[in-house]
Design a protein around this motif. Sequence first.
Motif, PDB file in Angstrom:
ATOM      1  N   ASP A  26       1.066  -1.306  -0.184  1.00 58.54           N
ATOM      2  CA  ASP A  26      -0.149   0.265  -0.504  1.00 58.54           C
ATOM      3  C   ASP A  26       1.047   1.291   0.208  1.00 58.54           C
ATOM      4  N   GLU A  27       2.025   1.043   0.813  1.00 60.00           N
ATOM      5  CA  GLU A  27       3.149   2.307   0.267  1.00 60.00           C
ATOM      6  C   GLU A  27       4.509   1.923   1.006  1.00 60.00           C
ATOM      7  N   LEU A  28       4.669   2.288   0.546  1.00 67.58           N
ATOM      8  CA  LEU A  28       7.180   1.973   0.746  1.00 67.58           C
ATOM      9  C   LEU A  28       7.652   3.405   1.532  1.00 67.58           C
ATOM     10  N   ASP A  29       8.222   3.007   2.278  1.00 70.01           N
ATOM     11  CA  ASP A  29       8.748   4.524   3.578  1.00 70.01           C
ATOM     12  C   ASP A  29      10.431   4.193   2.484  1.00 70.01           C
ATOM     13  N   VAL A  30      11.161   4.404   1.252  1.00 68.67           N
ATOM     14  CA  VAL A  30      12.665   4.426   0.933  1.00 68.67           C
ATOM     15  C   VAL A  30      13.486   4.705   2.412  1.00 68.67           C
ATOM     16  N   ASN A  31      13.149   5.947   3.480  1.00 63.89           N
ATOM     17  CA  ASN A  31      13.949   5.817   4.623  1.00 63.89           C
ATOM     18  C   ASN A  31      13.073   6.205   5.833  1.00 63.89           C
ATOM     19  N   GLU A  74      -6.299   1.687  -7.159  1.00 66.52           N
ATOM     20  CA  GLU A  74      -6.383   1.809  -5.520  1.00 66.52           C
ATOM     21  C   GLU A  74      -5.398   2.966  -4.877  1.00 66.52           C
ATOM     22  N   PRO A  75      -5.006   3.245  -4.365  1.00 65.76           N
ATOM     23  CA  PRO A  75      -4.058   4.608  -3.768  1.00 65.76           C
ATOM     24  C   PRO A  75      -2.468   3.329  -3.741  1.00 65.76           C
ATOM     25  N   TRP A  76      -1.637   4.371  -3.547  1.00 67.94           N
ATOM     26  CA  TRP A  76      -0.134   4.294  -3.995  1.00 67.94           C
ATOM     27  C   TRP A  76       0.469   5.016  -2.902  1.00 67.94           C
ATOM     28  N   THR A  77       1.195   4.855  -1.955  1.00 76.36           N
ATOM     29  CA  THR A  77       1.950   6.388  -1.219  1.00 76.36           C
ATOM     30  C   THR A  77       3.254   6.021  -1.708  1.00 76.36           C
ATOM     31  N   LEU A  78       4.273   6.752  -2.332  1.00 74.83           N
ATOM     32  CA  LEU A  78       5.342   6.919  -1.184  1.00 74.83           C
ATOM     33  C   LEU A  78       5.909   7.209  -0.646  1.00 74.83           C
ATOM     34  N   LYS A  79       6.903   7.059   0.815  1.00 82.03           N
ATOM     35  CA  LYS A  79       6.997   8.041   1.716  1.00 82.03           C
ATOM     36  C   LYS A  79       8.401   8.313   2.240  1.00 82.03           C
ATOM     37  N   ALA A  80       9.293   8.913   2.833  1.00 82.59           N
ATOM     38  CA  ALA A  80      10.520   9.511   3.046  1.00 82.59           C
ATOM     39  C   ALA A  80      10.287   9.762   4.590  1.00 82.59           C
ATOM     40  N   GLY A  82       8.638   8.512   6.897  1.00 85.43           N
ATOM     41  CA  GLY A  82       7.785   8.760   7.454  1.00 85.43           C
ATOM     42  C   GLY A  82       6.665   9.828   7.310  1.00 85.43           C
ATOM     43  N   GLU A  83       7.549  10.712   5.765  1.00 88.22           N
ATOM     44  CA  GLU A  83       5.994  11.796   5.357  1.00 88.22           C
ATOM     45  C   GLU A  83       6.042  11.007   4.000  1.00 88.22           C
ATOM     46  N   ALA A  84       4.574  11.408   3.768  1.00 86.70           N
ATOM     47  CA  ALA A  84       4.261  11.051   2.404  1.00 86.70           C
ATOM     48  C   ALA A  84       4.570  11.703   1.411  1.00 86.70           C
ATOM     49  N   VAL A  85       5.516  11.511   0.230  1.00 88.52           N
ATOM     50  CA  VAL A  85       6.133  12.457  -1.337  1.00 88.52           C
ATOM     51  C   VAL A  85       4.780  12.479  -2.079  1.00 88.52           C
ATOM     52  N   PHE A  86       3.926  11.055  -2.616  1.00 85.82           N
ATOM     53  CA  PHE A  86       3.338  11.671  -3.294  1.00 85.82           C
ATOM     54  C   PHE A  86       2.224  10.135  -3.202  1.00 85.82           C
ATOM     55  N   THR A  87       1.032  10.790  -3.133  1.00 84.85           N
ATOM     56  CA  THR A  87       0.240   9.284  -3.596  1.00 84.85           C
ATOM     57  C   THR A  87      -0.839   9.583  -5.260  1.00 84.85           C
ATOM     58  N   LEU A  88      -0.657   8.093  -5.402  1.00 84.32           N
ATOM     59  CA  LEU A  88      -0.894   7.932  -6.723  1.00 84.32           C
ATOM     60  C   LEU A  88      -1.522   6.544  -6.899  1.00 84.32           C
ATOM     61  N   PRO A  89      -2.555   6.491  -8.356  1.00 84.44           N
ATOM     62  CA  PRO A  89      -2.863   5.627  -8.355  1.00 84.44           C
ATOM     63  C   PRO A  89      -1.921   4.452  -8.907  1.00 84.44           C
ATOM     64  N   ARG A  90      -2.421   2.756  -8.363  1.00 83.61           N
ATOM     65  CA  ARG A  90      -0.936   2.223  -8.108  1.00 83.61           C
ATOM     66  C   ARG A  90      -0.949   1.977 -10.567  1.00 83.61           C
ATOM     67  N   VAL A  91      -1.974   1.953 -10.900  1.00 79.16           N
ATOM     68  CA  VAL A  91      -1.462   2.027 -12.491  1.00 79.16           C
ATOM     69  C   VAL A  91      -0.431   3.327 -13.096  1.00 79.16           C
ATOM     70  N   THR A  92      -1.128   4.498 -12.162  1.00 81.31           N
ATOM     71  CA  THR A  92       0.282   5.456 -12.533  1.00 81.31           C
ATOM     72  C   THR A  92       1.311   5.301 -12.082  1.00 81.31           C
ATOM     73  N   MET A  93       1.825   4.541 -10.555  1.00 79.21           N
ATOM     74  CA  MET A  93       3.482   4.710 -10.743  1.00 79.21           C
ATOM     75  C   MET A  93       3.653   2.918 -10.668  1.00 79.21           C
ATOM     76  N   VAL A  94       2.816   2.268 -11.901  1.00 83.32           N
ATOM     77  CA  VAL A  94       3.446   0.933 -12.866  1.00 83.32           C
ATOM     78  C   VAL A  94       3.683   2.139 -13.983  1.00 83.32           C
ATOM     79  N   ARG A  95       3.091   2.368 -14.915  1.00 81.48           N
ATOM     80  CA  ARG A  95       3.352   3.868 -15.843  1.00 81.48           C
ATOM     81  C   ARG A  95       4.804   4.445 -15.244  1.00 81.48           C
ATOM     82  N   ASN A  96       4.387   4.773 -14.353  1.00 78.45           N
ATOM     83  CA  ASN A  96       5.787   6.063 -13.938  1.00 78.45           C
ATOM     84  C   ASN A  96       7.534   4.820 -13.863  1.00 78.45           C
ATOM     85  N   THR A  97       6.917   3.699 -13.656  1.00 81.84           N
ATOM     86  CA  THR A  97       8.472   2.906 -13.131  1.00 81.84           C
ATOM     87  C   THR A  97       8.587   2.386 -14.759  1.00 81.84           C
TER      88      THR A  97
END
Length: 134
Positions: A26-31, A74-80, A82-97
């Motif tokens: 549902d989310e990933l905190d890179v730090n 569904e929403p997916w959140t990138l965090k750093a 503990g703080e949200a950097v952005f929240t996007l639909p999963r499909v958008t994150m896959v496309r960004n990847t």
Amino acid sequence: KSMTLSRLATHLAELPSWGVSALTLDELDVNPPGGAGFVPTQLQSVSAMLELFDANLAELVEILGGTSDEAFMEPWTLKARGEAVFTLPRVTMVRNTLNHIIHHRGQLTVFLRLCDVPLPGTYGPSADDTMGLG
């Protein structure tokens, strides 16, 4: 300033796992606060890089095939830290990847060309293809 050739190629091998994270977490905190931050993989051989890329890509393709349209939205959140950097639909994150992979693939072709490594065609034959077109 650029990544080293080894780091860039390894980064490309890692990137399909970002799509996996977007579809399985549902989310990933890179730090994360109080935890270990992201540590890039360090590979030194082409065979190890290809093995990692193939494994990550196979996992992504399998997960993509089993993901419903509803789950893609569904929403997916990138965090750093503990703080949200952005929240996007999963499909958008896959496309960004995928866009990120395409971007770094372009950088890799420049590195390889500078090292006199023949390049395969990307969107048609390259100058190195021996298909009788050049």
